[in-house]
Motif scaffolding. Structure first.
Motif, PDB file in Angstrom:
ATOM      1  N   SER A 175      -3.191   5.040   6.129  1.00 42.06           N
ATOM      2  CA  SER A 175      -2.160   5.995   5.769  1.00 42.06           C
ATOM      3  C   SER A 175      -1.100   5.067   6.902  1.00 42.06           C
ATOM      4  O   SER A 175       0.543   4.906   6.867  1.00 42.06           O
ATOM      5  N   GLN A 176      -2.180   4.254   8.001  1.00 41.24           N
ATOM      6  CA  GLN A 176      -0.385   3.520   9.260  1.00 41.24           C
ATOM      7  C   GLN A 176      -0.669   2.057   8.563  1.00 41.24           C
ATOM      8  O   GLN A 176       0.223   1.373   8.939  1.00 41.24           O
ATOM      9  N   TYR A 177      -1.212   1.901   7.561  1.00 44.99           N
ATOM     10  CA  TYR A 177      -0.346   0.516   6.034  1.00 44.99           C
ATOM     11  C   TYR A 177      -0.202   1.216   5.579  1.00 44.99           C
ATOM     12  O   TYR A 177       0.738  -0.072   4.420  1.00 44.99           O
ATOM     13  N   VAL A 213      -0.296  -5.834   1.754  1.00 44.56           N
ATOM     14  CA  VAL A 213      -1.728  -6.347   2.343  1.00 44.56           C
ATOM     15  C   VAL A 213      -2.338  -7.378   1.569  1.00 44.56           C
ATOM     16  O   VAL A 213      -1.845  -7.117   0.232  1.00 44.56           O
ATOM     17  N   ASN A 214      -2.356  -8.402   1.586  1.00 47.78           N
ATOM     18  CA  ASN A 214      -2.836  -9.574   1.595  1.00 47.78           C
ATOM     19  C   ASN A 214      -4.145  -9.708   1.403  1.00 47.78           C
ATOM     20  O   ASN A 214      -5.264  -9.607   2.186  1.00 47.78           O
ATOM     21  N   VAL A 215      -4.805 -10.095   0.411  1.00 48.17           N
ATOM     22  CA  VAL A 215      -6.344 -10.299   0.240  1.00 48.17           C
ATOM     23  C   VAL A 215      -7.285 -11.466  -0.166  1.00 48.17           C
ATOM     24  O   VAL A 215      -6.324 -12.333  -1.039  1.00 48.17           O
ATOM     25  N   LEU A 239       0.750  -0.838   0.198  1.00 47.23           N
ATOM     26  CA  LEU A 239       0.035  -0.321   0.018  1.00 47.23           C
ATOM     27  C   LEU A 239       0.876   1.657  -0.193  1.00 47.23           C
ATOM     28  O   LEU A 239       1.595   1.394   0.841  1.00 47.23           O
ATOM     29  N   THR A 240       0.971   1.956  -0.866  1.00 44.69           N
ATOM     30  CA  THR A 240       1.543   3.754  -1.345  1.00 44.69           C
ATOM     31  C   THR A 240       0.492   4.523  -1.467  1.00 44.69           C
ATOM     32  O   THR A 240      -0.635   4.138  -1.672  1.00 44.69           O
ATOM     33  N   LYS A 241       1.295   5.657  -1.266  1.00 49.02           N
ATOM     34  CA  LYS A 241       0.082   7.024  -1.563  1.00 49.02           C
ATOM     35  C   LYS A 241       0.459   7.359  -2.230  1.00 49.02           C
ATOM     36  O   LYS A 241      -1.147   7.538  -2.711  1.00 49.02           O
ATOM     37  N   GLN A 242       0.654   6.629  -4.125  1.00 41.89           N
ATOM     38  CA  GLN A 242       0.297   6.858  -5.421  1.00 41.89           C
ATOM     39  C   GLN A 242      -0.693   5.540  -6.029  1.00 41.89           C
ATOM     40  O   GLN A 242      -1.335   6.440  -5.589  1.00 41.89           O
ATOM     41  N   LYS A 243      -1.143   4.117  -4.570  1.00 40.09           N
ATOM     42  CA  LYS A 243      -2.422   3.111  -5.004  1.00 40.09           C
ATOM     43  C   LYS A 243      -3.072   3.790  -4.454  1.00 40.09           C
ATOM     44  O   LYS A 243      -4.073   3.698  -5.120  1.00 40.09           O
ATOM     45  N   ILE A 244      -3.096   4.523  -3.368  1.00 38.09           N
ATOM     46  CA  ILE A 244      -4.134   4.459  -2.852  1.00 38.09           C
ATOM     47  C   ILE A 244      -5.370   5.991  -3.567  1.00 38.09           C
ATOM     48  O   ILE A 244      -6.191   6.695  -2.802  1.00 38.09           O
ATOM     49  N   VAL A 245      -4.936   6.570  -4.521  1.00 36.24           N
ATOM     50  CA  VAL A 245      -5.073   7.450  -5.037  1.00 36.24           C
ATOM     51  C   VAL A 245      -5.773   7.288  -6.466  1.00 36.24           C
ATOM     52  O   VAL A 245      -6.167   7.701  -7.601  1.00 36.24           O
ATOM     53  N   THR A 246      -5.574   6.165  -7.073  1.00 33.70           N
ATOM     54  CA  THR A 246      -5.997   5.417  -7.819  1.00 33.70           C
ATOM     55  C   THR A 246      -6.676   4.277  -8.110  1.00 33.70           C
ATOM     56  O   THR A 246      -7.902   3.792  -6.202  1.00 33.70           O
ATOM     57  N   LEU A 247      -7.743   4.110  -8.962  1.00 36.01           N
ATOM     58  CA  LEU A 247      -9.319   3.259  -9.023  1.00 36.01           C
ATOM     59  C   LEU A 247      -8.815   2.137  -9.251  1.00 36.01           C
ATOM     60  O   LEU A 247      -8.027   1.996  -9.332  1.00 36.01           O
TER      61      LEU A 247
END
Length: 132
Positions: A46-48, A53-55, A24-32
């Protein structure tokens, strides 16, 4: 993870395996679609940042989203469940995202989707590169 789902009242029909694993990155979290996946979680993502992250995918019954089977995706960091998403099993349409408990983004957020999306992108984009 099965116990985590059972504690929420779901009946686990099957474990379908690891659906995805990513950092999980700041770049990934703002993309769909990750923006919506993480917007459906109750905690602050942001704590992660910087963590893997395993889904894990499960099929459950006794879920508020459907009287039939529901696919649930449990998000796990360092071996601990931190949330997830759900989707009606067998639904092939590409619309709709729900929290683990079957809530929509609009039900969980206090703003319209457009306002929420703008605030989300501003919040996490401003953190990129160390700017606050």
């Amino acid at each position: 993870m099965k116990g985590y789902l059972e504690n929420k009242g779901f009946q686990v029909v099957s474990y379908e395996g690891l659906a995805e694993s990513y950092e999980l990155t700041k770049q990934k979290i703002v993309t769909l679609p990750y923006m919506i996946y993480w917007g459906l979680q109750l905690g602050d993502p942001s704590q992660y940042f910087g963590k893997t992250v395993n889904v894990e995918k499960f099929i459950v019954k006794n879920h508020p989203l459907s009287q039939g089977k529901v696919d649930v995706y449990v998000y796990e960091v360092n071996g601990l469940p931190i949330g997830g998403t759900s989707y009606p099993h067998g639904d092939t349409s590409d619309g709709g995202y729900w929290s683990l408990e079957g809530k929509t983004l609009e039900e969980l957020q206090t703003k319209s989707f457009q306002d929420w999306q703008k605030n989300w992108i501003n919040k996490y984009s401003n953190e990129v590169g160390g700017r606050n």
